[in-house]
Write an enzyme that holds these catalytic residues in place. Structure first.
Site, PDB file in Angstrom:
ATOM      1  CE  LYS A 121      13.316 -28.372   2.723  1.00 39.62           C
ATOM      2  NZ  LYS A 121      12.395 -29.442   2.285  1.00 39.62           N
ATOM      3  CG  ASP A 139      11.714 -27.338  -2.762  1.00 42.40           C
ATOM      4  OD1 ASP A 139      12.254 -27.170  -3.892  1.00 42.40           O
ATOM      5  OD2 ASP A 139      10.581 -26.906  -2.504  1.00 42.40           O
TER       6      ASP A 139
END
Length: 226
Positions: A121, A139
């Site tokens: 991420k 996220d």
């Protein structure tokens, strides 16, 4: 509604409403953003923006941070989540930048993930924000909103990432990431989505489903009871 139409309407709406959407983290260069994103894991951008000015001033370059100890860094980030681990990650990240990348933040997602404290991420955030690469950081906001709208049915962050990258125009993937985050942060919130003020209910799968359920509940039972 076909998924392609949903994607088309999603892009058309946000391209008009938020053409310049960007991260709410404050930074002046790729190294500062990398520090901020590492710190932002399970913490709010607001908190990170309160902490980073002093951190950036004390450690303006990877070389400065690489020479620090985790204990010293801890003093600057003690108010964020998991400060012990993050202070170690920051120092380790800086040392690797200096030793393996000539002090430069790499643009490649695979190379970025070699840095301490950098998962997929975070690597996607850096690649997309700094280098405008067609990378999608997933996220909790992106995962929730993309599924609610109906852009994906992915059950994992990686599955959602692959769906979004596959179906979004390549040149807007880096900004679509912010559209989803900001919509999830301020409108399509986790517990009580603000559908009453949402401007995309016309193509939102979640809204259409909840409206249908509400209508079904409110309709009187017309069956003939004998």
């Amino acid at each position: 509604m076909l998924r392609k139409e949903r994607y088309d309407r999603f892009v058309a709406h946000f391209a008009m409403k938020q053409p310049d959407a960007e991260t709410e983290l404050h930074y002046s260069n790729p190294f500062q953003l990398l520090m901020a994103v590492i710190l932002s894991a399970q913490c709010t951008d607001k908190r990170i923006n309160q902490v980073t000015p002093a951190l950036f001033q004390r450690f303006p370059t990877p070389e400065h941070l690489a020479e620090a100890t985790p204990d010293l860094v801890f003093d600057y980030i003690r108010s964020v989540s998991y400060p012990n681990n993050k202070s170690k990650h920051l120092v380790g990240m800086a040392k690797m930048l200096v030793e393996d990348f000539n002090g430069e933040v790499p643009s490649d997602v695979t190379q970025l993930q070699k840095l301490p404290g950098v998962g997929r991420k975070t690597a996607n955030v850096i690649a997309s924000v700094v280098y405008h690469a067609p990378a999608m950081a997933v996220d909790t906001h992106v995962f929730r909103v993309a599924n609610r709208i109906g852009l994906t049915t992915g059950k994992t962050p990686l599955a959602v990432e692959k769906d979004l990258v596959k179906n979004l125009p390549e040149d807007i993937i880096h900004i679509a990431h912010h559209w989803l985050i900001l919509h999830g942060r301020y409108v399509c919130v986790a517990r009580s989505p603000k559908c009453g003020i949402c401007e995309i209910t016309g193509f939102c799968k979640y809204f259409q489903k909840t409206e249908k359920q509400a209508k079904k509940i409110s309709e009187p039972d017309m069956t003939d009871k004998k």
